[in-house]
Design an enzyme around this catalytic site. Structure first.
Site, PDB file in Angstrom:
ATOM      1  N   ASP A 117       0.998  -0.797  -0.476  1.00 56.14           N
ATOM      2  CA  ASP A 117       0.252   0.203   0.145  1.00 56.14           C
ATOM      3  C   ASP A 117       0.864   1.291   0.201  1.00 56.14           C
ATOM      4  O   ASP A 117       1.887   1.576   0.939  1.00 56.14           O
ATOM      5  CB  ASP A 117      -0.764   0.092   0.995  1.00 56.14           C
ATOM      6  CG  ASP A 117      -1.957   1.011   1.307  1.00 56.14           C
ATOM      7  OD1 ASP A 117      -1.609   2.188   0.449  1.00 56.14           O
ATOM      8  OD2 ASP A 117      -3.090   1.269   1.848  1.00 56.14           O
ATOM      9  N   LYS A 121      -1.186   9.813   1.490  1.00 57.28           N
ATOM     10  CA  LYS A 121      -1.250  11.060   2.570  1.00 57.28           C
ATOM     11  C   LYS A 121      -0.584   9.709   3.360  1.00 57.28           C
ATOM     12  O   LYS A 121      -0.620  11.309   4.867  1.00 57.28           O
ATOM     13  CB  LYS A 121      -2.914  11.297   2.383  1.00 57.28           C
ATOM     14  CG  LYS A 121      -2.641  11.394   1.884  1.00 57.28           C
ATOM     15  CD  LYS A 121      -5.010  12.277   1.455  1.00 57.28           C
ATOM     16  CE  LYS A 121      -5.199  12.320   0.378  1.00 57.28           C
ATOM     17  NZ  LYS A 121      -6.346  13.137   0.432  1.00 57.28           N
ATOM     18  N   ASP A 151       4.220   0.571  -8.741  1.00 50.29           N
ATOM     19  CA  ASP A 151       4.136   0.892  -9.545  1.00 50.29           C
ATOM     20  C   ASP A 151       3.486   2.342  -9.369  1.00 50.29           C
ATOM     21  O   ASP A 151       3.285   2.777  -9.764  1.00 50.29           O
ATOM     22  CB  ASP A 151       3.209  -0.018 -10.861  1.00 50.29           C
ATOM     23  CG  ASP A 151       1.766  -0.101  -9.722  1.00 50.29           C
ATOM     24  OD1 ASP A 151       1.638   0.276  -8.132  1.00 50.29           O
ATOM     25  OD2 ASP A 151       0.952   0.028 -10.176  1.00 50.29           O
ATOM     26  N   THR A 191       1.855 -11.281  -8.162  1.00 50.11           N
ATOM     27  CA  THR A 191       0.177 -10.603  -7.072  1.00 50.11           C
ATOM     28  C   THR A 191      -0.107 -10.842  -7.745  1.00 50.11           C
ATOM     29  O   THR A 191      -0.284  -9.899  -8.769  1.00 50.11           O
ATOM     30  CB  THR A 191       0.894  -9.619  -5.804  1.00 50.11           C
ATOM     31  OG1 THR A 191       1.095  -8.542  -6.183  1.00 50.11           O
ATOM     32  CG2 THR A 191       3.034 -10.129  -5.479  1.00 50.11           C
ATOM     33  N   TYR A 193      -2.635  -8.760  -7.019  1.00 51.65           N
ATOM     34  CA  TYR A 193      -3.044  -6.374  -7.482  1.00 51.65           C
ATOM     35  C   TYR A 193      -2.133  -6.895  -8.356  1.00 51.65           C
ATOM     36  O   TYR A 193      -2.166  -5.740  -9.161  1.00 51.65           O
ATOM     37  CB  TYR A 193      -1.851  -5.840  -6.160  1.00 51.65           C
ATOM     38  CG  TYR A 193      -1.463  -4.457  -6.396  1.00 51.65           C
ATOM     39  CD1 TYR A 193      -2.725  -3.732  -5.971  1.00 51.65           C
ATOM     40  CD2 TYR A 193      -0.992  -3.872  -7.319  1.00 51.65           C
ATOM     41  CE1 TYR A 193      -3.145  -2.235  -6.645  1.00 51.65           C
ATOM     42  CE2 TYR A 193      -0.655  -2.938  -7.323  1.00 51.65           C
ATOM     43  CZ  TYR A 193      -1.826  -2.230  -6.717  1.00 51.65           C
ATOM     44  OH  TYR A 193      -1.573  -0.359  -7.286  1.00 51.65           O
ATOM     45  N   GLU A 194      -1.304  -6.957  -8.548  1.00 53.85           N
ATOM     46  CA  GLU A 194      -0.103  -6.779 -10.367  1.00 53.85           C
ATOM     47  C   GLU A 194      -0.579  -7.412 -11.136  1.00 53.85           C
ATOM     48  O   GLU A 194      -0.856  -6.430 -12.622  1.00 53.85           O
ATOM     49  CB  GLU A 194       1.502  -7.371 -10.064  1.00 53.85           C
ATOM     50  CG  GLU A 194       2.203  -7.301 -11.071  1.00 53.85           C
ATOM     51  CD  GLU A 194       4.089  -7.461 -10.952  1.00 53.85           C
ATOM     52  OE1 GLU A 194       4.630  -7.146 -11.671  1.00 53.85           O
ATOM     53  OE2 GLU A 194       4.282  -8.197  -9.648  1.00 53.85           O
TER      54      GLU A 194
END
Length: 196
Positions: A117, A121, A151, A191, A193-194
């Site tokens: 992650d 912020k 990325d 992964t 996510y990737e």
């Protein structure tokens, strides 16, 4: 969906390759869990454990520990590892800042952080922030390697800055991993996510 998550978290408690009380294993990873003296690699924020599992399948002579706080995600990887009878992989549901309570100094040979992650912020929550690097330093061997895949430009830049200012040596930087002509097989693992 919420019910499925609850069921998975509950089922995870019965899995032989998962612990929710890792502090009890400090100093015993090689003797009690893996029953060998092979090197130990961690995947931090492992989610479904894609990286850990792929590495455990490829490198049977090494031990792997996937760590994540989300139990429903861990369930996916832990279940698959059990089905595949992978004895060189284990999972922990815990906060990464508590790693020094779970591993002894010089226990860890390598850390993988694939697609964490980016916390745009909240940079102090990034797994490459100095407070995390200080924890890794407590448990890693002096020549241990930290591998990061991302990325997100902001995360990449802050990771380079954190790692350099922490006194670590940057071994290698690849700006466009999949444009490399001879990509190492272990860097080619993706992964979930990737893949998205």
């Amino acid at each position: 969906m919420a019910k499925q998550k609850r069921l998975r978290k509950e089922a995870l408690k019965s899995f032989a390759n998962v612990t929710h009380s890792p502090q009890e294993l400090k100093g015993k990873w090689k003797s009690v869990i893996f029953r060998n003296d092979a090197p130990i690699s961690l995947e931090l924020g492992c989610g479904h454990g894609n990286y850990s599992i792929a590495l455990a399948q490829k490198y049977r002579d090494r031990n792997f520990v996937g760590i994540d706080l989300k139990g429903a995600r861990l369930w996916v990887g832990a279940k698959y590892a059990l089905e595949q009878q992978l004895s060189n992989i284990f999972f922990i549901r815990m906060n990464i800042l508590d790693l020094a309570d779970v591993f002894d100094a010089d226990d860890i040979d390598e850390i993988w952080i694939p697609f964490p992650d980016p916390y745009p912020k909240k940079p102090r929550k990034r797994l490459t922030a100095p407070r995390f690097l200080a924890v890794y330093q407590q448990i890693c061997k002096p020549q241990a390697r930290l591998h990061l895949k991302t990325d997100v430009d902001g995360l990449y830049e802050s990771a380079i800055e954190s790692i350099s200012s922490f006194g670590c040596t940057l071994d290698r930087q690849i700006l466009n991993l999949y444009a490399e002509p001879h990509l190492e097989e272990l860097l080619n693992i993706q992964t979930s996510y990737e893949k998205k």
